[in-house]
Design an enzyme around this catalytic site. Structure first.
Site, short mmCIF file in Angstrom:
data_model
loop_
_atom_site.label_atom_id
_atom_site.label_comp_id
_atom_site.label_asym_id
_atom_site.label_seq_id
_atom_site.Cartn_x
_atom_site.Cartn_y
_atom_site.Cartn_z
N PRO A 52 -7.62 -43.48 -15.45
CA PRO A 52 -7.70 -42.12 -15.31
C PRO A 52 -8.95 -41.50 -14.37
O PRO A 52 -9.21 -41.49 -14.07
CB PRO A 52 -8.83 -42.68 -16.64
CG PRO A 52 -9.20 -43.65 -16.72
CD PRO A 52 -7.81 -44.31 -16.20
N ASN A 53 -8.41 -40.30 -13.74
CA ASN A 53 -9.45 -39.25 -12.93
C ASN A 53 -8.86 -39.72 -11.34
O ASN A 53 -9.31 -39.01 -10.64
CB ASN A 53 -10.48 -39.36 -13.44
CG ASN A 53 -10.97 -38.83 -14.75
OD1 ASN A 53 -9.95 -37.43 -14.82
ND2 ASN A 53 -11.72 -39.61 -15.20
N ARG B 287 -12.68 -35.23 -6.68
CA ARG B 287 -13.62 -35.51 -8.15
C ARG B 287 -14.83 -36.08 -7.02
O ARG B 287 -14.47 -36.18 -6.38
CB ARG B 287 -13.02 -36.40 -8.98
CG ARG B 287 -12.59 -37.45 -8.18
CD ARG B 287 -12.49 -38.58 -9.42
NE ARG B 287 -13.48 -39.47 -10.11
CZ ARG B 287 -13.23 -40.61 -10.79
NH1 ARG B 287 -12.35 -42.17 -10.58
NH2 ARG B 287 -13.78 -40.84 -11.75
N TYR C 208 -16.77 -40.25 -4.12
CA TYR C 208 -14.73 -41.02 -3.90
C TYR C 208 -14.68 -40.30 -2.48
O TYR C 208 -13.60 -40.90 -2.28
CB TYR C 208 -14.39 -40.77 -5.05
CG TYR C 208 -14.65 -41.03 -6.50
CD1 TYR C 208 -14.60 -42.73 -6.45
CD2 TYR C 208 -15.57 -40.27 -7.14
CE1 TYR C 208 -15.66 -43.07 -8.32
CE2 TYR C 208 -15.69 -40.92 -8.78
CZ TYR C 208 -15.56 -42.10 -8.94
OH TYR C 208 -16.40 -43.11 -10.00
N ASN D 55 -6.83 -51.20 -10.50
CA ASN D 55 -8.45 -49.62 -11.02
C ASN D 55 -7.93 -49.46 -11.87
O ASN D 55 -7.89 -48.32 -11.85
CB ASN D 55 -8.49 -49.51 -9.54
CG ASN D 55 -9.43 -48.69 -9.61
OD1 ASN D 55 -10.95 -48.28 -10.66
ND2 ASN D 55 -10.26 -47.63 -8.55
N ALA E 251 -12.48 -45.43 -14.95
CA ALA E 251 -13.37 -45.34 -16.47
C ALA E 251 -12.54 -46.86 -17.73
O ALA E 251 -13.96 -46.77 -18.63
CB ALA E 251 -13.57 -44.43 -17.14
N GLU F 101 -8.80 -56.47 -9.29
CA GLU F 101 -9.89 -55.05 -9.49
C GLU F 101 -10.05 -55.29 -8.35
O GLU F 101 -10.51 -55.57 -7.50
CB GLU F 101 -10.70 -55.66 -10.58
CG GLU F 101 -11.06 -54.13 -11.15
CD GLU F 101 -11.25 -54.80 -12.76
OE1 GLU F 101 -11.45 -54.87 -13.78
OE2 GLU F 101 -13.37 -54.46 -12.28
N HIS G 81 -12.29 -51.47 -7.11
CA HIS G 81 -12.87 -49.85 -7.46
C HIS G 81 -13.18 -49.29 -6.30
O HIS G 81 -13.66 -50.21 -5.24
CB HIS G 81 -14.52 -50.17 -7.64
CG HIS G 81 -13.68 -50.73 -9.43
ND1 HIS G 81 -13.81 -50.07 -10.73
CD2 HIS G 81 -14.03 -51.79 -9.72
CE1 HIS G 81 -13.52 -50.34 -11.35
NE2 HIS G 81 -13.79 -51.86 -11.47
N ARG H 210 -24.11 -48.54 -9.44
CA ARG H 210 -24.34 -47.44 -10.02
C ARG H 210 -25.54 -46.99 -11.72
O ARG H 210 -25.67 -48.35 -11.38
CB ARG H 210 -23.07 -46.67 -10.00
CG ARG H 210 -22.63 -46.76 -8.84
CD ARG H 210 -20.76 -46.16 -8.92
NE ARG H 210 -21.05 -44.57 -9.57
CZ ARG H 210 -19.08 -44.35 -9.60
NH1 ARG H 210 -18.69 -44.62 -9.72
NH2 ARG H 210 -19.56 -43.00 -10.33
C1 DQA Z 1 -14.42 -46.70 -10.47
C2 DQA Z 1 -15.44 -47.22 -10.96
C3 DQA Z 1 -15.31 -46.34 -12.35
O1 DQA Z 1 -16.45 -46.97 -13.10
C4 DQA Z 1 -15.35 -44.70 -12.44
O2 DQA Z 1 -15.65 -44.85 -13.76
C5 DQA Z 1 -14.17 -44.18 -11.42
C6 DQA Z 1 -13.94 -45.10 -10.69
C7 DQA Z 1 -14.16 -46.86 -8.49
O3 DQA Z 1 -13.14 -47.13 -8.39
O4 DQA Z 1 -14.87 -46.69 -8.46
O5 DQA Z 1 -13.14 -43.17 -12.50
O6 DQA Z 1 -13.01 -47.44 -10.83
#
Ligand code: DQA
Length: 148
Positions: free
Chosen positions: A9-10, A17, A22, A74, A77, A98, A100, A107
């Site tokens: 998501p997102n 964002r 990011y 990835n 959230a 995984e 990120h 964080r």
């Molecule tokens: C994320 C880190 C997560 O905590 C966050 O909710 C994201 C992006 C990252 O790529 O840094 O949406 O996965």
């Protein structure tokens, strides 16, 4: 070798964002980066992004039936909340890594736990787009043809 690259998501909002966290590159830029990386490594990839937990789980299950050799994920959230995605990764039992963009361990405390990483062989966090390349390279080295 054929890898499924999943973004949660997102991630479609990259570039818009929280650019201080990011960066200013968009999801389209990420797609281009991934295709270029895959070409360099000589692997086939399919990209998938969804904002919905169920759709992410359905895609992970498909990876099993469509005979992918591994998953780069990835979960965004959902990393920190989704036992259902953890279970899906365990169910298909494909090698998974995984990724990120940000360094989640530096964080907020709620980002320090990753349920999904419990089904992954490796995690790369805080390397930006490069983390996806590292994940693909890891899977290629450890699970590509000729590897045990
Ligand atoms: C994320 C880190 C997560 O905590 C966050 O909710 C994201 C992006 C990252 O790529 O840094 O949406 O996965």
């Amino acid at each position: 070798m054929k890898l499924l690259i999943i973004n949660g998501p997102n991630m479609n909002m990259l570039g818009i964002r929280e650019p201080d966290i990011y960066g200013r590159k968009t999801y389209r830029d990420l797609e281009q980066f991934l295709h270029k990386s895959a070409e360099e490594l000589g692997i086939e990839i399919e990209l998938f992004q969804s904002n919905s937990e169920g759709a992410l789980i359905d895609k992970i299950q498909e990876a099993y039936f469509q005979r992918f050799d591994g998953i780069v994920i990835n979960p965004a959230a959902y990393t920190h909340t989704s036992i259902a995605i953890l279970d899906a990764l365990k169910a298909v039992a494909l090698p998974a890594v995984e990724v990120h963009l940000s360094q989640i361990n530096e964080r907020e405390a709620f980002r320090h736990i990753s349920y999904t990483a419990m089904a992954c062989e490796k995690s790369y966090a805080g390397f930006g787009f490069e983390g996806y390349h590292m994940a693909m390279q890891y899977l290629h080295e450890h699970h590509g043809s000729g590897q045990s």
